[in-house]
Scaffold this motif. Sequence first.
Motif, PDB file in Angstrom:
ATOM      1  N   ILE A 122     -12.136 -64.531 -25.760  1.00  0.00           N
ATOM      2  CA  ILE A 122     -12.845 -63.693 -25.485  1.00  0.00           C
ATOM      3  C   ILE A 122     -13.920 -63.253 -25.716  1.00  0.00           C
ATOM      4  O   ILE A 122     -13.850 -62.029 -25.100  1.00  0.00           O
ATOM      5  N   ARG A 123     -14.719 -63.992 -25.504  1.00  0.00           N
ATOM      6  CA  ARG A 123     -16.824 -63.726 -24.824  1.00  0.00           C
ATOM      7  C   ARG A 123     -16.311 -63.995 -23.699  1.00  0.00           C
ATOM      8  O   ARG A 123     -16.706 -62.796 -22.841  1.00  0.00           O
ATOM      9  N   ASP A 124     -15.512 -64.494 -22.386  1.00  0.00           N
ATOM     10  CA  ASP A 124     -15.330 -63.826 -21.501  1.00  0.00           C
ATOM     11  C   ASP A 124     -14.839 -63.021 -21.151  1.00  0.00           C
ATOM     12  O   ASP A 124     -15.088 -61.667 -20.008  1.00  0.00           O
ATOM     13  N   ASP A 125     -13.497 -62.258 -22.032  1.00  0.00           N
ATOM     14  CA  ASP A 125     -13.156 -60.915 -21.611  1.00  0.00           C
ATOM     15  C   ASP A 125     -13.912 -59.995 -22.133  1.00  0.00           C
ATOM     16  O   ASP A 125     -13.920 -59.087 -21.863  1.00  0.00           O
ATOM     17  N   PHE A 126     -14.831 -59.990 -22.736  1.00  0.00           N
ATOM     18  CA  PHE A 126     -15.664 -58.946 -23.254  1.00  0.00           C
ATOM     19  C   PHE A 126     -16.552 -58.524 -22.296  1.00  0.00           C
ATOM     20  O   PHE A 126     -16.679 -57.664 -22.207  1.00  0.00           O
ATOM     21  N   ASP A 127     -17.334 -59.882 -21.762  1.00  0.00           N
ATOM     22  CA  ASP A 127     -18.245 -59.722 -20.523  1.00  0.00           C
ATOM     23  C   ASP A 127     -17.237 -58.816 -19.241  1.00  0.00           C
ATOM     24  O   ASP A 127     -17.666 -58.359 -18.854  1.00  0.00           O
ATOM     25  N   GLU A 128     -15.956 -59.135 -19.184  1.00  0.00           N
ATOM     26  CA  GLU A 128     -15.306 -58.820 -18.069  1.00  0.00           C
ATOM     27  C   GLU A 128     -15.625 -57.128 -18.145  1.00  0.00           C
ATOM     28  O   GLU A 128     -15.412 -56.043 -17.357  1.00  0.00           O
ATOM     29  N   ARG A 129     -14.779 -56.405 -19.815  1.00  0.00           N
ATOM     30  CA  ARG A 129     -14.493 -55.162 -19.835  1.00  0.00           C
ATOM     31  C   ARG A 129     -15.748 -54.512 -19.417  1.00  0.00           C
ATOM     32  O   ARG A 129     -16.211 -53.545 -19.391  1.00  0.00           O
ATOM     33  N   PHE A 130     -17.177 -54.819 -20.607  1.00  0.00           N
ATOM     34  CA  PHE A 130     -18.481 -54.667 -20.156  1.00  0.00           C
ATOM     35  C   PHE A 130     -18.497 -54.054 -18.590  1.00  0.00           C
ATOM     36  O   PHE A 130     -19.249 -53.312 -18.760  1.00  0.00           O
ATOM     37  N   THR A 131     -19.007 -55.218 -17.973  1.00  0.00           N
ATOM     38  CA  THR A 131     -18.691 -55.050 -16.933  1.00  0.00           C
ATOM     39  C   THR A 131     -18.158 -54.138 -16.055  1.00  0.00           C
ATOM     40  O   THR A 131     -19.138 -53.493 -15.254  1.00  0.00           O
ATOM     41  N   SER A 132     -16.846 -53.626 -16.066  1.00  0.00           N
ATOM     42  CA  SER A 132     -16.631 -52.903 -15.719  1.00  0.00           C
ATOM     43  C   SER A 132     -16.973 -51.753 -16.435  1.00  0.00           C
ATOM     44  O   SER A 132     -16.882 -50.370 -15.689  1.00  0.00           O
ATOM     45  N   SER A 133     -17.136 -51.430 -17.885  1.00  0.00           N
ATOM     46  CA  SER A 133     -17.423 -50.386 -18.157  1.00  0.00           C
ATOM     47  C   SER A 133     -18.938 -49.307 -18.294  1.00  0.00           C
ATOM     48  O   SER A 133     -19.235 -48.278 -16.932  1.00  0.00           O
ATOM     49  N   VAL A 134     -19.693 -50.332 -17.530  1.00  0.00           N
ATOM     50  CA  VAL A 134     -21.063 -50.196 -16.673  1.00  0.00           C
ATOM     51  C   VAL A 134     -20.951 -50.133 -15.463  1.00  0.00           C
ATOM     52  O   VAL A 134     -21.294 -48.859 -15.270  1.00  0.00           O
ATOM     53  N   ASP A 135     -20.038 -50.445 -14.988  1.00  0.00           N
ATOM     54  CA  ASP A 135     -20.183 -49.839 -13.038  1.00  0.00           C
ATOM     55  C   ASP A 135     -19.334 -48.541 -13.041  1.00  0.00           C
ATOM     56  O   ASP A 135     -19.463 -48.510 -12.337  1.00  0.00           O
ATOM     57  N   GLU A 136     -18.366 -48.176 -14.532  1.00  0.00           N
ATOM     58  CA  GLU A 136     -17.509 -47.479 -13.962  1.00  0.00           C
ATOM     59  C   GLU A 136     -17.977 -45.752 -14.174  1.00  0.00           C
ATOM     60  O   GLU A 136     -18.612 -45.326 -14.066  1.00  0.00           O
ATOM     61  N   THR A 137     -19.235 -46.470 -15.189  1.00  0.00           N
ATOM     62  CA  THR A 137     -20.670 -45.250 -16.142  1.00  0.00           C
ATOM     63  C   THR A 137     -21.487 -44.878 -14.714  1.00  0.00           C
ATOM     64  O   THR A 137     -21.719 -43.727 -14.295  1.00  0.00           O
ATOM     65  N   GLU A 138     -21.516 -46.210 -13.831  1.00  0.00           N
ATOM     66  CA  GLU A 138     -23.064 -46.435 -12.908  1.00  0.00           C
ATOM     67  C   GLU A 138     -22.166 -45.443 -11.232  1.00  0.00           C
ATOM     68  O   GLU A 138     -22.341 -43.973 -10.896  1.00  0.00           O
ATOM     69  N   ARG A 139     -20.626 -45.163 -11.575  1.00  0.00           N
ATOM     70  CA  ARG A 139     -19.961 -44.553 -10.658  1.00  0.00           C
ATOM     71  C   ARG A 139     -20.116 -43.613 -10.690  1.00  0.00           C
ATOM     72  O   ARG A 139     -20.163 -42.017  -9.995  1.00  0.00           O
ATOM     73  N   PHE A 140     -19.777 -43.136 -12.000  1.00  0.00           N
ATOM     74  CA  PHE A 140     -19.635 -42.024 -12.321  1.00  0.00           C
ATOM     75  C   PHE A 140     -20.883 -40.926 -12.722  1.00  0.00           C
ATOM     76  O   PHE A 140     -20.909 -39.974 -11.901  1.00  0.00           O
ATOM     77  N   TYR A 141     -22.214 -41.098 -13.149  1.00  0.00           N
ATOM     78  CA  TYR A 141     -23.517 -40.877 -12.543  1.00  0.00           C
ATOM     79  C   TYR A 141     -23.326 -40.759 -11.214  1.00  0.00           C
ATOM     80  O   TYR A 141     -24.680 -39.477 -11.149  1.00  0.00           O
ATOM     81  N   ARG A 142     -23.641 -41.923 -10.210  1.00  0.00           N
ATOM     82  CA  ARG A 142     -23.525 -41.526  -8.922  1.00  0.00           C
ATOM     83  C   ARG A 142     -22.913 -40.289  -8.378  1.00  0.00           C
ATOM     84  O   ARG A 142     -22.890 -39.562  -7.343  1.00  0.00           O
ATOM     85  N   GLU A 143     -21.403 -40.046  -8.918  1.00  0.00           N
ATOM     86  CA  GLU A 143     -20.879 -38.730  -8.094  1.00  0.00           C
ATOM     87  C   GLU A 143     -21.231 -37.176  -9.054  1.00  0.00           C
ATOM     88  O   GLU A 143     -20.833 -36.896  -8.099  1.00  0.00           O
ATOM     89  N   ALA A 144     -21.884 -38.015  -9.897  1.00  0.00           N
ATOM     90  CA  ALA A 144     -21.942 -36.609 -11.100  1.00  0.00           C
ATOM     91  C   ALA A 144     -24.167 -35.679 -10.236  1.00  0.00           C
ATOM     92  O   ALA A 144     -23.899 -34.753 -10.284  1.00  0.00           O
ATOM     93  N   MET A 145     -23.790 -37.025  -9.172  1.00  0.00           N
ATOM     94  CA  MET A 145     -25.593 -36.363  -8.485  1.00  0.00           C
ATOM     95  C   MET A 145     -25.562 -35.874  -7.477  1.00  0.00           C
ATOM     96  O   MET A 145     -24.494 -35.879  -6.243  1.00  0.00           O
TER      97      MET A 145
END
Length: 61
Positions: free
Chosen positions: A38-61
């Motif tokens: 469960i912890r590993d799955d959460f870590d993986e989903r959290f990392t994916s969310s952070v990566d997606e957020t960074e991509r979103f803000y990078r594209e918005a600039m």
Amino acid sequence: MGSTVLSLRIDGELLERVRQHAAKRGMSVQDYVVRTLIRDDFDERFTSSVDETERFYREAM
């Protein structure tokens, strides 16, 4: 949510280490393995969310 049985074949030395880790935390091997997954799955989903957020803000600039 229901539960399903998962059968694993693991090395005896690994099982002993998992038993020791579980015992240190006062847990059964089953509970320790499930919490680790469960912890590993959460870590993986959290990392994916952070990566997606960074991509979103990078594209918005």
